[in-house]
Design an enzyme around this catalytic site. Sequence first.
Site, PDB file in Angstrom:
ATOM      1  N   ARG A  66       0.793  -1.183   0.000  1.00 49.14           N
ATOM      2  CA  ARG A  66       0.000   0.000   0.000  1.00 49.14           C
ATOM      3  C   ARG A  66       0.849   1.266   0.000  1.00 49.14           C
ATOM      4  NH1 ARG A  66      -3.657  -1.792   5.065  1.00 49.14           N
ATOM      5  NH2 ARG A  66      -2.414  -3.705   4.999  1.00 49.14           N
ATOM      6  N   GLY A  67       2.121   1.112   0.335  1.00 50.96           N
ATOM      7  CA  GLY A  67       2.992   2.264   0.609  1.00 50.96           C
ATOM      8  C   GLY A  67       3.169   3.267  -0.507  1.00 50.96           C
ATOM      9  N   GLU A  76       7.687   1.993  -6.176  1.00 52.60           N
ATOM     10  CA  GLU A  76       7.804   1.507  -4.798  1.00 52.60           C
ATOM     11  C   GLU A  76       8.025   2.698  -3.864  1.00 52.60           C
ATOM     12  OE1 GLU A  76       7.165  -0.331  -2.531  1.00 52.60           O
ATOM     13  OE2 GLU A  76       8.647  -1.906  -2.132  1.00 52.60           O
ATOM     14  N   ASP A  77       7.586   2.576  -2.636  1.00 55.92           N
ATOM     15  CA  ASP A  77       7.794   3.659  -1.682  1.00 55.92           C
ATOM     16  C   ASP A  77       9.244   3.735  -1.210  1.00 55.92           C
ATOM     17  OD1 ASP A  77       7.613   1.251  -0.272  1.00 55.92           O
ATOM     18  OD2 ASP A  77       6.164   1.973   1.201  1.00 55.92           O
ATOM     19  N   ASP A 128      14.701  -1.120   0.979  1.00 56.26           N
ATOM     20  CA  ASP A 128      15.419  -1.303   2.238  1.00 56.26           C
ATOM     21  C   ASP A 128      16.442  -2.439   2.055  1.00 56.26           C
ATOM     22  OD1 ASP A 128      15.757  -0.828   5.052  1.00 56.26           O
ATOM     23  OD2 ASP A 128      14.435  -2.502   5.487  1.00 56.26           O
ATOM     24  N   PHE A 158      13.998   4.532  10.491  1.00 54.82           N
ATOM     25  CA  PHE A 158      12.656   4.067  10.161  1.00 54.82           C
ATOM     26  C   PHE A 158      11.785   5.285   9.891  1.00 54.82           C
ATOM     27  CE2 PHE A 158       8.541   2.070  10.438  1.00 54.82           C
ATOM     28  CZ  PHE A 158       8.781   0.877   9.775  1.00 54.82           C
ATOM     29  N   ASP A 168       4.037   3.692   6.285  1.00 52.94           N
ATOM     30  CA  ASP A 168       3.433   3.493   7.604  1.00 52.94           C
ATOM     31  C   ASP A 168       4.382   2.900   8.634  1.00 52.94           C
ATOM     32  OD1 ASP A 168       3.443   0.881   6.213  1.00 52.94           O
ATOM     33  OD2 ASP A 168       2.445   0.197   8.041  1.00 52.94           O
ATOM     34  N   ARG A 189       0.357   7.087   7.482  1.00 51.28           N
ATOM     35  CA  ARG A 189       0.425   7.141   6.023  1.00 51.28           C
ATOM     36  C   ARG A 189      -0.045   8.501   5.500  1.00 51.28           C
ATOM     37  NH1 ARG A 189       1.271   1.955   3.809  1.00 51.28           N
ATOM     38  NH2 ARG A 189       0.346   0.238   4.962  1.00 51.28           N
TER      39      ARG A 189
HETATM   40  P1  IMP Z   1      12.748  -4.544   1.549  1.00 55.46           P
HETATM   41  O1  IMP Z   1      12.207  -5.793   0.953  1.00 55.46           O
HETATM   42  O2  IMP Z   1      13.535  -4.820   2.806  1.00 55.46           O
HETATM   43  O3  IMP Z   1      13.540  -3.698   0.593  1.00 55.46           O
HETATM   44  O4  IMP Z   1      11.531  -3.768   2.091  1.00 55.46           O
HETATM   45  C1  IMP Z   1      10.842  -2.867   1.406  1.00 55.46           C
HETATM   46  C2  IMP Z   1       9.523  -2.609   2.103  1.00 55.46           C
HETATM   47  O5  IMP Z   1       9.681  -2.545   3.524  1.00 55.46           O
HETATM   48  C3  IMP Z   1       8.975  -1.282   1.687  1.00 55.46           C
HETATM   49  O6  IMP Z   1       8.088  -1.436   0.620  1.00 55.46           O
HETATM   50  C4  IMP Z   1       8.249  -0.819   2.932  1.00 55.46           C
HETATM   51  O7  IMP Z   1       6.921  -1.293   2.906  1.00 55.46           O
HETATM   52  C5  IMP Z   1       8.961  -1.481   4.063  1.00 55.46           C
HETATM   53  N1  IMP Z   1       9.886  -0.547   4.731  1.00 55.46           N
HETATM   54  C6  IMP Z   1      11.218  -0.479   4.598  1.00 55.46           C
HETATM   55  N2  IMP Z   1      11.745   0.501   5.317  1.00 55.46           N
HETATM   56  C7  IMP Z   1      10.695   1.120   5.917  1.00 55.46           C
HETATM   57  C8  IMP Z   1      10.589   2.265   6.774  1.00 55.46           C
HETATM   58  O8  IMP Z   1      11.569   2.933   7.149  1.00 55.46           O
HETATM   59  N3  IMP Z   1       9.323   2.599   7.159  1.00 55.46           N
HETATM   60  C9  IMP Z   1       8.218   1.899   6.772  1.00 55.46           C
HETATM   61  N4  IMP Z   1       8.274   0.841   5.960  1.00 55.46           N
HETATM   62  C10 IMP Z   1       9.511   0.447   5.530  1.00 55.46           C
HETATM   63 MG    MG Z   2       6.067  -1.471   0.727  1.00 58.18          MG
END
Ligand code: IMP
Ligand code: MG
Length: 178
Positions: free
Chosen positions: A45-46, A101-102, A105, A154, A161, A167
Amino acid sequence: MSIKPYAIDRMISAKSIAARIEQLAVEIEAEFSNTDKLVVVGLLRGSFVFIADLVREINLPIEVDFLEVTSYGDSMESSREVRIIKDLRDTIESRDVLIVEDIVDTGHTMKNVTQHLLRRQPARLRTIALLDKPSRREVKIKTDFLGFEIPDEFVVGYGIDYAQRDRNLPYIGKVRFT
Ligand code: IMP
Ligand code: MG
């Protein structure tokens, strides 16, 4: 789950985000200048706020579709597993596609989603993220377009969120536990 008390410190203003999106749209228009139609795919949803602002700056014929995968649940820990819980409505075979993508990470989500959609044989597949935390990366992945690189904090707001909260903040803030 229980939520620890926290405060939010401002990190990226609504104005800076809007200015950056204008620049990103120019880059995207250049990349896809010859497209007959670009399918802009928001990861729910981000990305819902980002995609809404982004598509209004892109001066190309576009369609919008959404994909929802699970990654974090309601925790701050990254899960390596990515499962599609809401698939695209339309086929992307032979289409130009931009995944929105939002935040990237560890990189697992973007890597899995990209690999999955490439199997459907789009003509071109590109990726954009509003935010990137490169210091957290676990798999090698780089988005084609990026809003801002940020440190290992974070963050919430602008669609992003913490346990479904915040959000609706118009800016990006970092969570500080109090
Ligand atoms: P990844 O698979 O670890 O790259 O994670 C990506 C997803 O983790 C993003 O689409 C976010 O939904 C969530 N995420 C990563 N970092 C944060 C943060 O700082 N705040 C909130 N959601 C996060
Ligand atoms: Mg996400």
